[in-house]
Design a protein around this motif. Structure first.
Motif, PDB file in Angstrom:
ATOM      1  N   GLY A 172     -17.728  18.404  71.275  1.00 40.21           N
ATOM      2  CA  GLY A 172     -16.908  18.648  72.462  1.00 40.21           C
ATOM      3  C   GLY A 172     -15.426  18.455  72.187  1.00 40.21           C
ATOM      4  N   TYR A 173     -15.009  18.719  70.949  1.00 34.28           N
ATOM      5  CA  TYR A 173     -13.596  18.510  70.605  1.00 34.28           C
ATOM      6  C   TYR A 173     -12.688  19.536  71.288  1.00 34.28           C
ATOM      7  N   GLY A 174     -11.469  19.070  71.597  1.00 29.20           N
ATOM      8  CA  GLY A 174     -10.450  19.977  72.112  1.00 29.20           C
ATOM      9  C   GLY A 174      -9.797  20.698  70.939  1.00 29.20           C
TER      10      GLY A 174
ATOM     11  N   ALA B 296     -13.775  26.188  74.893  1.00 33.05           N
ATOM     12  CA  ALA B 296     -15.114  26.437  75.446  1.00 33.05           C
ATOM     13  C   ALA B 296     -15.826  25.112  75.714  1.00 33.05           C
ATOM     14  N   SER B 297     -16.653  25.100  76.748  1.00 33.76           N
ATOM     15  CA  SER B 297     -17.389  23.877  77.064  1.00 33.76           C
ATOM     16  C   SER B 297     -18.541  23.704  76.074  1.00 33.76           C
TER      17      SER B 297
ATOM     18  N   GLU C  81     -21.540  23.457  76.814  1.00 34.39           N
ATOM     19  CA  GLU C  81     -22.626  24.322  77.257  1.00 34.39           C
ATOM     20  C   GLU C  81     -22.441  25.751  76.722  1.00 34.39           C
ATOM     21  N   GLN C  82     -21.168  26.198  76.744  1.00 33.91           N
ATOM     22  CA  GLN C  82     -20.893  27.549  76.236  1.00 33.91           C
ATOM     23  C   GLN C  82     -21.183  27.630  74.735  1.00 33.91           C
ATOM     24  N   LYS C  83     -20.782  26.550  74.028  1.00 38.00           N
ATOM     25  CA  LYS C  83     -21.027  26.544  72.579  1.00 38.00           C
ATOM     26  C   LYS C  83     -22.524  26.533  72.298  1.00 38.00           C
ATOM     27  N   ARG C  84     -23.249  25.708  73.070  1.00 38.69           N
ATOM     28  CA  ARG C  84     -24.691  25.616  72.879  1.00 38.69           C
ATOM     29  C   ARG C  84     -25.358  26.971  73.121  1.00 38.69           C
ATOM     30  N   ARG C  85     -24.855  27.661  74.150  1.00 37.96           N
ATOM     31  CA  ARG C  85     -25.407  28.978  74.482  1.00 37.96           C
ATOM     32  C   ARG C  85     -25.189  29.951  73.318  1.00 37.96           C
ATOM     33  N   ALA C  86     -23.979  29.846  72.725  1.00 34.92           N
ATOM     34  CA  ALA C  86     -23.671  30.761  71.621  1.00 34.92           C
ATOM     35  C   ALA C  86     -24.572  30.508  70.425  1.00 34.92           C
TER      36      ALA C  86
ATOM     37  N   HIS D 147     -16.609  31.877  74.078  1.00 32.76           N
ATOM     38  CA  HIS D 147     -15.902  31.453  75.300  1.00 32.76           C
ATOM     39  C   HIS D 147     -16.021  32.483  76.421  1.00 32.76           C
ATOM     40  N   GLU D 148     -16.950  33.419  76.264  1.00 31.03           N
ATOM     41  CA  GLU D 148     -17.198  34.475  77.252  1.00 31.03           C
ATOM     42  C   GLU D 148     -15.895  35.146  77.682  1.00 31.03           C
ATOM     43  N   PRO D 149     -15.250  35.866  76.754  1.00 25.44           N
ATOM     44  CA  PRO D 149     -13.931  36.428  77.059  1.00 25.44           C
ATOM     45  C   PRO D 149     -13.972  37.570  78.075  1.00 25.44           C
TER      46      PRO D 149
END
Lengths: 532, 240
Positions: free
Chosen positions: A296-298, B106-107, B109-114, B151-153
């Motif tokens: 969850g890094y920025g 990206a959150s 959740e978004q990363k996990r989805r990817a 990041h669902e652009p």
């Protein structure tokens, strides 16, 4: 199975022929020089040991050399087994050969042993010949003894590696992509090497200066040789084969232990190999693979982490860059010790401060010089840097921070060494830390500015940049270091300490300020101008 | 909405325009294809839209954000798949997608989805923990696609996306592009594969020598023969 072994050996030979001629010749020349130096050192060490530890026979002293050779072979055996059995690059092809997994497994083990026997012979024969010459025990039987010992030496490493390779594989899998732990291990090994190097060098100096070594050194080696000759060190029994003493007992023990350990190793490793083989056929995946987590890094933290990863995974950068950073405190220590011993008597204790400024500034410059490739090393992937929604200023400052972190780490350890060893007063140490950090920040920004002017985005296969930016920055940095260092050594004889500090601080601040201004006013234009 | 107005670009040390006075609008839900011969200027337009290439004249805005004046806001809405599939080869596929996701904010959740859903869709889940340096050409293309979508652009830009893909993946990607646009996003892509362009695009922009010579709305021209049009236009260019 024999055909498979022949094929693999042929592939290994043709791989050697495919190498570039120039680099191969250079590697050979370098290798021969290293071997000659090592053999010369061994010869001297044999002389020293034979002279000082006369209570031991040549056979007993040989335990030390056989143990070292076998340890080296064991490391090689583990690495070979991992490469051939658990992470083979060609498993997708070999797994489809008309050979059962067990036969493939045996064939690979035989290949490991053949490699080990070749390297074992190359190591054992010259090392033990030099040892025998040093101890004056080289007689005609030694020739036969050497051949027997060369054949026996790889047995134990091979047997041990069949047991150890699997746990090592799992351990390495755990450490995969754990860069901080890997770096820590690298530092420990490097520090160990420095300690060992320092010890051997001081022992040899002691021997040549005083025509013998002190009682303390003798007792340490005495204890070590005794321990190595204990009945539990199987490597020591190779000495029995070399000198034909208790020959049958020695041979029996070596072969017996080899048979037991190899059998245990085969029981442990065969099921793992079968899994590796099956997985390669079923999914093309690997049994040994660490799965990284979704983090969850920025953006800033991710870029900083990524920068470290890129450096650590680019072999040339990792070892050179971090090598310099690790060498800094060591050099600061040795330089100050030398100055303390030699300089104080002639020019006074104040010289420590000047010497520290000189060494630290030069090393800060060398570490920071890599910032001159911070953009270049991205190569073709620089488009990602331009693509992502992170401002150019933030990106460049994160790259600078990454370089500064390494410099600051080396500086912190160096200053701790200077303070703890009382080479400098606490006041001098704190001042030096602050001024050098400012200098390092100046060097880093200077490097980034140079890279923005000349962004060579052509990189070699391993991610190294082939450019003059780093060299230019190193020359510039070493020059600045030399000027500041000279000033720090000479000025205390002319001015008060406070005035010297002020001048040095002002010089560092001006250098930093100029580079910060150049960065602030030109970076945007230069960054935007870079075209991919 | 993607709006390109009077966009022009000259490369350094070159007096000729690589792109000249391009005007183009793409709305949400549309797939816009850029077609033209090699060196026509398609990649130059794409790189300007994504903010990679600086340009001299004109404006490019996405959802009202100017790519030059408000680059961070505009770039956050863009996902890009380059034509040469250059990626960070020292990272594993999972690390790459994670990293690109982090850069775009990206959150988790978004990363996990990817890495879980999209990787399965594009058939690369098995290789996510392998270093990208060991990937084949097609696998690199797929990991680029994952990274561009994490990041669902709002705007998905693809430069020659079909090159090096096997027929199955080409069909999969074609359908995915269509679905992504239908979900309310904009897709801009360049291609030499006229069949794909005809099947998936709503609009086709034909680029020749840096100029937009036609913009055809395929939804209004059901019988439009893109191949014939392309060959005719190329012939005209060759004779000119």
């Amino acid at each position: 199975m024999l055909e498979y072994i022949r094929l693999q050996m042929k592939l290994a030979r043709s791989g050697g022929r495919g190498a570039r001629k120039g680099s191969t010749a250079l590697t050979w020349v370098f290798g021969i020089i290293v071997v000659c130096v090592v053999l010369a050192l061994l010869y001297v060490l044999s002389l020293v040991l034979h002279g000082e530890l006369s209570a031991f026979s040549a056979r007993e002293l040989s335990a030390l050399f056989f143990t070292v050779i076998e340890l080296g072979l064991a490391v090689m055996a583990v690495s070979q087994q991992m490469k051939r059995l658990y992470r083979p690059k060609d498993i997708q092809i070999t797994a489809r050969f008309p050979l059962s997994p067990f036969r493939l497994y045996l064939a690979n083990l035989i290949l490991v042993y053949i490699n080990l026997a070749i390297v074992g012979a190359i190591l054992t024969v010259p090392v033990m010949a030099v040892f025998c010459a040093g101890t004056g025990s080289f007689v005609w039987q030694t020739v036969f003894g050497l051949l027997l010992a060369a054949l026996a030496a790889p047995l134990m490493p091979f047997a041990v590696s069949t047991i150890v390779a699997v746990p090592v594989m799992y351990l390495l899998t755990l450490l995969e992509n754990r860069n901080v732990i890997r770096m820590a291990i690298f530092i420990v090994f490097l520090a160990g090497f420095f300690v060992l190097y320092n010890y051997v060098l001081s022992m040899l100096t002691e021997y040549f200066l005083h025509s013998g070594v002190g009682q303390e050194t003798v007792s340490v080696w005495d204890g070590l040789i005794r321990a190595l000759n204990s009945p539990f060190n199987v490597a020591a029994y190779c000495g029995n084969l070399l000198f034909f003493e208790n020959f049958w007992a020695g041979l029996g023990i070596v072969l017996g232990v080899f048979a037991v350990l190899t059998a245990a190793g085969l029981l442990l490793s065969r099921p793992v190999y079968v899994r590796v083989h099956r997985k390669a056929l079923e999914t093309g995946g690997s049994v040994f693979r660490r799965r990284s987590r979704v983090d969850g890094y920025g953006p800033a933290a991710a870029m900083l982490r990524h920068g470290f990863k890129e450096i650590l995974r680019t072999r040339a950068y990792a070892y050179f860059y971090l090598g310099i950073a690790i060498a800094t405190p060591v050099m600061v220590f040795f330089c100050n010790r030398l100055v303390t011993e030699a300089g104080q008597a002639q020019i006074g204790s104040g010289v420590n401060f000047g010497a520290s400024v000189l060494v630290l500034t030069v090393f800060m410059a060398m570490i920071s010089a890599f910032s001159a490739a911070s953009l270049s090393m991205e190569g073709k992937t620089f488009y990602i840097t331009k693509l992502v929604p992170v401002s150019y200023r933030k990106q460049l400052l994160i790259k600078s921070l990454l370089n500064l972190c390494v410099s600051a780490g080396a500086l912190l350890i160096s200053c701790t060494v200077l303070g703890v060893m009382r080479f400098l007063t606490p006041g001098q140490t704190c001042f030096l830390a602050g001024a050098e950090l400012l200098c390092a920040a100046g060097f880093v920004l200077n490097g980034v500015n140079i890279n923005l002017i000349n962004p060579n985005l052509k990189v070699k296969a391993d991610g190294e940049t082939d450019e003059i930016n780093i060299t230019l920055m190193m020359i510039l940095g070493i020059f600045i270091g030399a000027v500041l260092g000279a000033a720090a050594i000479i000025l205390p004889f002319l001015l008060e300490e406070a005035a010297v500090w002020l001048i040095l601080l002002a010089a560092a601040a001006v250098y930093f300020g100029v580079n910060a201004c150049v960065f602030a006013f030109t970076a945007k234009k230069r960054y935007n101008r870079i075209e991919i | 909405m993607l709006k390109i107005e009077k966009y022009s670009k000259k490369y350094r040390n070159n007096d000729a325009y690589s792109a000249k006075e391009i005007d183009l609008i793409a709305e949400a839900g549309e797939v816009c294809g850029l077609v033209g011969s090699n060196g026509a200027g398609k990649s130059t337009i794409i790189k300007a839209v994504t903010g990679i290439l600086p340009f001299d004249e004109g404006t490019i805005t996405l959802e009202g954000y100017d790519i030059v004046r408000q680059p961070e806001q505009a770039k956050r809405l863009i996902g890009y798949v380059p034509d040469d599939h250059t990626v960070y080869e020292k990272l594993t596929g999972r690390e790459y997608v994670n990293y690109i996701g982090s850069l775009y904010g990206a959150s988790k959740e978004q990363k996990r989805r990817a890495v879980e859903e999209l990787a399965v869709t594009f058939g690369i889940a098995h290789a996510l923990d392998v270093q990208i340096a060991n990937y084949s050409h097609g696998m690199k293309q797929k990991i680029c696609i994952l990274g561009s979508l994490v990041h669902e652009p709002m705007l998905w830009v693809l430069d020659e996306p079909m090159v090096g893909l096997d027929p199955q993946t080409m069909i999969l990607l074609r359908n995915f592009i269509r679905k992504y646009a239908d979900d309310g996003h904009i897709v801009l892509f360049s291609s030499h594969n006229l069949d794909t362009v005809q099947k998936v695009c709503d609009k086709v922009a034909f680029i020749r020598a840096g100029e937009l010579i036609s913009l055809t709305d395929l939804r209004n021209e059901k019988d439009f023969d893109l191949e014939a049009y392309y060959l005719k236009a190329t012939e005209v260019a060759a004779n000119a």
